[in-house]
Design a protein around this motif. Structure first.
Motif, PDB file in Angstrom:
ATOM      1  N   MET A   1      40.660  29.237  36.034  1.00  0.00           N
ATOM      2  CA  MET A   1      40.401  30.640  36.989  1.00  0.00           C
ATOM      3  C   MET A   1      40.065  29.815  38.605  1.00  0.00           C
ATOM      4  SD  MET A   1      36.692  33.005  37.645  1.00  0.00           S
ATOM      5  CE  MET A   1      37.077  33.615  36.241  1.00  0.00           C
ATOM      6  N   SER A   2      41.050  29.663  39.586  1.00  0.00           N
ATOM      7  CA  SER A   2      41.364  29.234  40.959  1.00  0.00           C
ATOM      8  C   SER A   2      39.453  29.472  41.324  1.00  0.00           C
ATOM      9  CB  SER A   2      41.798  29.715  41.353  1.00  0.00           C
ATOM     10  OG  SER A   2      41.658  30.996  41.916  1.00  0.00           O
ATOM     11  N   LYS A   3      39.365  28.597  42.089  1.00  0.00           N
ATOM     12  CA  LYS A   3      38.339  28.174  43.160  1.00  0.00           C
ATOM     13  C   LYS A   3      37.743  29.658  43.993  1.00  0.00           C
ATOM     14  CE  LYS A   3      35.761  24.852  46.500  1.00  0.00           C
ATOM     15  NZ  LYS A   3      34.902  26.813  47.501  1.00  0.00           N
ATOM     16  N   ARG A   4      38.844  30.540  44.614  1.00  0.00           N
ATOM     17  CA  ARG A   4      39.241  31.527  44.704  1.00  0.00           C
ATOM     18  C   ARG A   4      38.744  32.301  43.902  1.00  0.00           C
ATOM     19  NH1 ARG A   4      37.474  33.677  49.168  1.00  0.00           N
ATOM     20  NH2 ARG A   4      38.066  36.153  49.630  1.00  0.00           N
ATOM     21  N   ALA A   5      38.955  32.603  42.479  1.00  0.00           N
ATOM     22  CA  ALA A   5      38.865  33.437  41.529  1.00  0.00           C
ATOM     23  C   ALA A   5      37.263  33.726  41.735  1.00  0.00           C
ATOM     24  CB  ALA A   5      40.000  33.290  40.659  1.00  0.00           C
ATOM     25  N   HIS A   6      37.061  32.458  41.766  1.00  0.00           N
ATOM     26  CA  HIS A   6      35.857  32.065  40.848  1.00  0.00           C
ATOM     27  C   HIS A   6      34.044  32.248  42.215  1.00  0.00           C
ATOM     28  CE1 HIS A   6      31.629  29.716  40.065  1.00  0.00           C
ATOM     29  NE2 HIS A   6      32.941  28.983  39.224  1.00  0.00           N
ATOM     30  N   ASP A   7      34.723  31.793  43.788  1.00  0.00           N
ATOM     31  CA  ASP A   7      34.163  32.358  44.916  1.00  0.00           C
ATOM     32  C   ASP A   7      34.047  34.109  44.909  1.00  0.00           C
ATOM     33  OD1 ASP A   7      33.817  29.459  44.877  1.00  0.00           O
ATOM     34  OD2 ASP A   7      35.165  29.358  46.642  1.00  0.00           O
ATOM     35  N   VAL A   8      35.172  34.477  44.706  1.00  0.00           N
ATOM     36  CA  VAL A   8      35.233  35.828  45.351  1.00  0.00           C
ATOM     37  C   VAL A   8      33.871  36.615  43.297  1.00  0.00           C
ATOM     38  CG1 VAL A   8      36.231  38.271  44.990  1.00  0.00           C
ATOM     39  CG2 VAL A   8      37.536  36.437  45.769  1.00  0.00           C
ATOM     40  N   LEU A   9      34.241  36.213  42.316  1.00  0.00           N
ATOM     41  CA  LEU A   9      33.330  36.465  41.271  1.00  0.00           C
ATOM     42  C   LEU A   9      31.884  36.431  41.913  1.00  0.00           C
ATOM     43  CD1 LEU A   9      35.378  35.695  38.457  1.00  0.00           C
ATOM     44  CD2 LEU A   9      35.196  38.660  39.500  1.00  0.00           C
ATOM     45  N   GLU A  10      31.799  35.995  42.630  1.00  0.00           N
ATOM     46  CA  GLU A  10      30.036  35.271  42.873  1.00  0.00           C
ATOM     47  C   GLU A  10      29.575  35.658  43.953  1.00  0.00           C
ATOM     48  OE1 GLU A  10      29.809  30.549  43.234  1.00  0.00           O
ATOM     49  OE2 GLU A  10      28.654  30.775  42.031  1.00  0.00           O
ATOM     50  N   THR A  11      30.262  36.346  44.598  1.00  0.00           N
ATOM     51  CA  THR A  11      30.043  36.961  45.863  1.00  0.00           C
ATOM     52  C   THR A  11      29.749  38.607  46.416  1.00  0.00           C
ATOM     53  OG1 THR A  11      32.352  36.901  47.118  1.00  0.00           O
ATOM     54  CG2 THR A  11      30.522  35.024  47.518  1.00  0.00           C
ATOM     55  N   VAL A  12      30.510  38.908  45.081  1.00  0.00           N
ATOM     56  CA  VAL A  12      30.632  40.420  45.369  1.00  0.00           C
ATOM     57  C   VAL A  12      29.633  41.264  44.388  1.00  0.00           C
ATOM     58  CG1 VAL A  12      33.183  40.710  45.191  1.00  0.00           C
ATOM     59  CG2 VAL A  12      32.360  40.845  42.850  1.00  0.00           C
ATOM     60  N   ASP A  13      30.106  42.346  44.799  1.00  0.00           N
ATOM     61  CA  ASP A  13      28.473  43.345  44.324  1.00  0.00           C
ATOM     62  C   ASP A  13      28.813  44.220  42.623  1.00  0.00           C
ATOM     63  OD1 ASP A  13      26.690  43.506  46.947  1.00  0.00           O
ATOM     64  OD2 ASP A  13      28.959  44.709  48.090  1.00  0.00           O
ATOM     65  N   THR A  14      29.788  43.859  42.490  1.00  0.00           N
ATOM     66  CA  THR A  14      30.571  44.983  41.204  1.00  0.00           C
ATOM     67  C   THR A  14      31.905  44.347  40.965  1.00  0.00           C
ATOM     68  OG1 THR A  14      29.512  47.714  42.360  1.00  0.00           O
ATOM     69  CG2 THR A  14      31.213  46.902  40.284  1.00  0.00           C
TER      70      THR A  14
ATOM     71  N   LEU B   1      38.361  53.148  55.706  1.00  0.00           N
ATOM     72  CA  LEU B   1      39.365  51.964  55.921  1.00  0.00           C
ATOM     73  C   LEU B   1      39.074  50.863  55.199  1.00  0.00           C
ATOM     74  CD1 LEU B   1      40.378  50.333  59.342  1.00  0.00           C
ATOM     75  CD2 LEU B   1      39.441  49.104  57.226  1.00  0.00           C
ATOM     76  N   LEU B   2      39.569  50.186  54.271  1.00  0.00           N
ATOM     77  CA  LEU B   2      39.211  49.047  52.928  1.00  0.00           C
ATOM     78  C   LEU B   2      40.041  48.123  53.191  1.00  0.00           C
ATOM     79  CD1 LEU B   2      39.225  51.053  49.123  1.00  0.00           C
ATOM     80  CD2 LEU B   2      37.144  50.543  51.450  1.00  0.00           C
ATOM     81  N   GLN B   3      39.173  46.330  52.805  1.00  0.00           N
ATOM     82  CA  GLN B   3      39.799  45.654  53.113  1.00  0.00           C
ATOM     83  C   GLN B   3      40.275  45.042  51.604  1.00  0.00           C
ATOM     84  OE1 GLN B   3      38.505  41.811  54.861  1.00  0.00           O
ATOM     85  NE2 GLN B   3      37.311  43.097  56.063  1.00  0.00           N
ATOM     86  N   VAL B   4      41.502  44.598  51.428  1.00  0.00           N
ATOM     87  CA  VAL B   4      41.977  44.303  50.351  1.00  0.00           C
ATOM     88  C   VAL B   4      42.647  43.078  49.716  1.00  0.00           C
ATOM     89  CG1 VAL B   4      43.302  45.225  47.984  1.00  0.00           C
ATOM     90  CG2 VAL B   4      42.803  46.977  49.635  1.00  0.00           C
ATOM     91  N   GLU B   5      41.691  42.653  48.904  1.00  0.00           N
ATOM     92  CA  GLU B   5      42.811  40.739  48.416  1.00  0.00           C
ATOM     93  C   GLU B   5      43.100  40.529  47.226  1.00  0.00           C
ATOM     94  OE1 GLU B   5      39.661  37.660  49.330  1.00  0.00           O
ATOM     95  OE2 GLU B   5      41.295  35.990  48.516  1.00  0.00           O
ATOM     96  N   VAL B   6      44.673  40.268  47.029  1.00  0.00           N
ATOM     97  CA  VAL B   6      44.895  40.099  45.886  1.00  0.00           C
ATOM     98  C   VAL B   6      44.313  38.506  45.446  1.00  0.00           C
ATOM     99  CG1 VAL B   6      46.801  39.736  44.440  1.00  0.00           C
ATOM    100  CG2 VAL B   6      46.385  42.063  45.855  1.00  0.00           C
ATOM    101  N   VAL B   7      43.763  38.106  44.448  1.00  0.00           N
ATOM    102  CA  VAL B   7      44.260  36.282  44.124  1.00  0.00           C
ATOM    103  C   VAL B   7      44.669  36.416  43.188  1.00  0.00           C
ATOM    104  CG1 VAL B   7      41.902  34.641  43.765  1.00  0.00           C
ATOM    105  CG2 VAL B   7      40.999  37.285  44.876  1.00  0.00           C
ATOM    106  N   PRO B   8      44.820  35.702  43.873  1.00  0.00           N
ATOM    107  CA  PRO B   8      46.693  35.028  42.578  1.00  0.00           C
ATOM    108  C   PRO B   8      46.632  34.125  41.443  1.00  0.00           C
ATOM    109  CG  PRO B   8      46.849  33.375  43.992  1.00  0.00           C
ATOM    110  CD  PRO B   8      45.888  35.146  44.695  1.00  0.00           C
ATOM    111  N   GLY B   9      46.689  34.770  39.982  1.00  0.00           N
ATOM    112  CA  GLY B   9      46.007  33.745  39.321  1.00  0.00           C
ATOM    113  C   GLY B   9      47.303  32.905  38.739  1.00  0.00           C
TER     114      GLY B   9
END
Lengths: 251, 251
Positions: A1-14, A104-112
């Motif tokens: 898992m990339s650092k970005r994917a890890h960080d996103v999973l740590e910070t999201v609510d759901t 209005l939503l922000q969408v980020e695709v985290v590559p893997g």
């Protein structure tokens, strides 16, 4: 898992995902609100994620591999478009005005790392020259189009990566693909078969194209069909970039 | 960077790579023996790495993106084969016998996130259906073969990912590719142009295929040419998987 994917999973609510994939990261997300569903519930999952995001909560939809390759990311965009939801990339966040709230939503695709890369790495270097990637699932794509793409890729000597070669209900597509490719390529062309790359059940094997129909494959398998330049060396499958044609590789 | 790549870089004795890429990870490898060379010295670099490994030291060759996609991994296998060096995958380490020493090396390819995935993630979801990946560099591949592959991929309606679209010395290939593809696809087909994905100089832009020749591209650019199903939605480029044809995506 990339650092970005890890960080996103740590910070999201759901976290929303197919139960099998959610279970693979359970230890990372144990304090989160989790929405997990069985297979073939893709639309319900994305719908749930969009609803959660529209409530103002942050939400991650998880896929295995890369979310953009035969996975969930396109469906997020398709559904936002169908629902007329205005979406922006995360970099534009600073440009948001107050009146831009509402739908209005922000969408980020985290590559893997996609299965085509993890599988290739276990085989050696089968994708070091041009390649075509084709899913053999005809659930959402007419078989005639899949067949046309296999034919074109075989004729133009691409390395061919096949996703979804076989499922319990679909059992004839891989043999059909093999027959088409054999019209253009030698029976001894190496074919790499990788199942469940980087997981406990991982299996890696190289078959000659002529015997591909005997290879054990399932929905976790990625199939790598060599071009005319691909070769097997010991337990590895390699497609040269062409250095040895232009330069001497032994000094 | 994946955890495995990080772990490997932490444990190896020596790191070999193109100076630009070595500099990107300099803080991680500051206590290592480093062999860095300028561009086009690929053979010298791999030769140095093999010599170091044959001395019994562990050595990592670094690439950007995924090492198996238009990068260094195939050259390692090609050169080991040319030098008759017996190589084994790392999983077989336990099976090694004492008499297997000498010119026997363990080779592990650590997969990464290729530019086709990082670039796609910044565009939205351009690769959610079948795609073909083609390098426009004719340094090691005859242009006739590249042309044949572009033609086949365009004809069979693949999304087409182009690597190495242009360099200082090669400036006509992208326009030639555009002309071939325009014979099969609408002028308004969206084309995603991503330069230096995930780096400071990152640039992301969507052009219509008819204007692709005016797009600013260089050797750090990856070009994503949509299939007939690809569409632009706001600032995103999306190739649907086909759910909306089979199911209603608005409930």
């Amino acid at each position: 898992m990339s650092k970005r994917a890890h960080d996103v999973l740590e910070t999201v609510d759901t976290v929303v995902g197919y139960t099998t994939y959610v279970n693979l990261i359970r230890s990372l997300i144990k304090d989160k609100h989790i929405v997990s569903t069985t297979m073939k519930k893709e639309i319900e999952r994305v719908e749930a994620a969009i609803d959660i995001a529209l409530e103002g909560k942050s939400c991650a939809i998880v896929s295995s591999g890369d979310p953009g390759i035969y996975a969930m990311s396109s469906l997020v965009f398709e559904m936002c478009k169908a629902k007329d939801i205005v979406i922006i990339p995360p970099v534009s966040a600073g440009k948001m005005k107050n009146e831009d709230s509402g739908t209005l939503l922000q969408v980020e695709v985290v590559p893997g790392i996609p299965a085509l890369c993890s599988g290739a790495s276990l085989l050696g270097a089968p994708l070091s020259h041009d390649f075509a990637v084709i899913s053999l699932s005809d659930l959402l794509t007419p078989w005639e189009l899949i067949e046309r793409r296999i034919e074109a890729a075989a004729e133009a000597d691409f390395v061919i990566v096949l996703y979804n070669p076989k499922s319990k209900k679909r059992n004839w597509q891989l043999e059909s693909a093999q027959k088409i490719i054999l019209n253009h390529r030698d029976r001894n062309t190496p074919v790499g078969i990788v199942t469940s790359a980087m997981r406990e059940e991982q299996k890696v094997k190289i078959f000659p194209l002529g015997n591909l129909h005997t290879a054990p494959v399932n929905m976790q398998t990625t199939v790598f069909i060599g071009s005319s330049a691909s070769a097997q060396y010991l337990d590895f499958m390699v497609t040269p970039r062409g250095y040895s044609k232009k330069y001497s590789v032994v000094s």
